[in-house]
Design an enzyme around this catalytic site. Structure first.
Site, mmCIF file in Angstrom:
data_model
loop_
_atom_site.group_PDB
_atom_site.id
_atom_site.type_symbol
_atom_site.label_atom_id
_atom_site.label_comp_id
_atom_site.label_asym_id
_atom_site.label_seq_id
_atom_site.Cartn_x
_atom_site.Cartn_y
_atom_site.Cartn_z
ATOM 1 N N LYS A 12 0.824 -1.215 0.000
ATOM 2 C CA LYS A 12 0.000 0.000 0.000
ATOM 3 C C LYS A 12 0.864 1.274 0.000
ATOM 4 O O LYS A 12 2.067 1.222 0.283
ATOM 5 C CB LYS A 12 -0.936 -0.030 1.213
ATOM 6 N N ARG A 88 -2.334 -14.325 4.456
ATOM 7 C CA ARG A 88 -3.072 -13.663 5.546
ATOM 8 C C ARG A 88 -2.325 -13.851 6.878
ATOM 9 O O ARG A 88 -2.289 -12.928 7.690
ATOM 10 C CB ARG A 88 -4.500 -14.238 5.657
ATOM 11 N N THR A 94 -5.734 -6.946 10.764
ATOM 12 C CA THR A 94 -5.983 -5.687 10.052
ATOM 13 C C THR A 94 -5.395 -4.486 10.791
ATOM 14 O O THR A 94 -4.769 -3.618 10.179
ATOM 15 C CB THR A 94 -7.511 -5.489 9.861
ATOM 16 N N ASN A 115 -1.959 0.229 6.915
ATOM 17 C CA ASN A 115 -1.451 -1.052 7.419
ATOM 18 C C ASN A 115 -0.573 -1.796 6.407
ATOM 19 O O ASN A 115 -0.391 -3.003 6.489
ATOM 20 C CB ASN A 115 -2.598 -1.909 7.963
ATOM 21 N N HIS A 118 -2.164 -5.387 1.548
ATOM 22 C CA HIS A 118 -3.476 -6.007 1.311
ATOM 23 C C HIS A 118 -3.245 -7.438 0.869
ATOM 24 O O HIS A 118 -2.277 -7.722 0.153
ATOM 25 C CB HIS A 118 -4.231 -5.264 0.193
#
Ligand code: CDP
Ligand code: MG
Length: 136
Positions: A12, A88, A94, A115, A118
């Site tokens: 990100k 994940r 998150t 964060n 993704h």
């Protein structure tokens, strides 16, 4: 049973801005992910809105879409066994505050919105998200 899978990963804007992409890519390859495709792009707010459509009713939707389109991102196709779940796990929760020690969001995340990464949350969504960035 081994199940070779692909998932979409995004580095990100907050992480690209801090020039963390090589370090984060190394984290993926250290965990056995192969980076099959990769591109650096700067998406529009409208594209971000389409990408995050699943969240359109959430209070954070507008800020989230502004943020994802605020600067360059790195989108990648990651491949390994159980790529969706393993990515994940590597990403962590998150909210970086809740993320386990050693996870990417714990190490690099700044806040729940910034964060750093993704990752697709299911094999079905991985297909949709990979298509979104690589087959259009
Ligand atoms: O990214 P992840 O799948 O872990 O979380 P999500 O629930 O699908 O939310 C998508 C993104 O929205 C998160 O990664 C956060 O950056 C952002 N978000 C936020 O800004 N505020 C929240 N309360 C929840 C999510
Ligand atoms: Mg999600």
């Amino acid at each position: 049973m081994s199940k070779i899978e692909q998932t979409l990963s995004i580095i990100k804007p907050d992480a690209v801005e801090r020039n963390l992409q090589d370090q984060i890519k190394q984290e993926f390859t250290n965990k056995g992910f192969e980076i099959i495709k990769e591109k650096k792009i700067h998406i529009s707010k409208e594209e971000a809105e389409r990408f995050y459509k699943v969240h359109e009713t959430k209070p954070f939707y507008n800020d989230l879409c502004s943020y994802l389109s605020s600067g360059p991102i790195i989108v990648m196709t990651l491949q390994r066994e159980n790529a969706v779940v393993e990515n994940r796990k590597l990403m962590g929760a998150t909210n970086p505050v809740d993320a386990e020690e050693g996870t990417l969001r714990k190490k690099y995340g700044i806040s729940i919105d910034k964060n750093s990464v993704h990752g697709s949350d299911s094999p079905e969504n991985a297909k949709i998200e990979l298509d979104f960035f690589f087959n259009h």
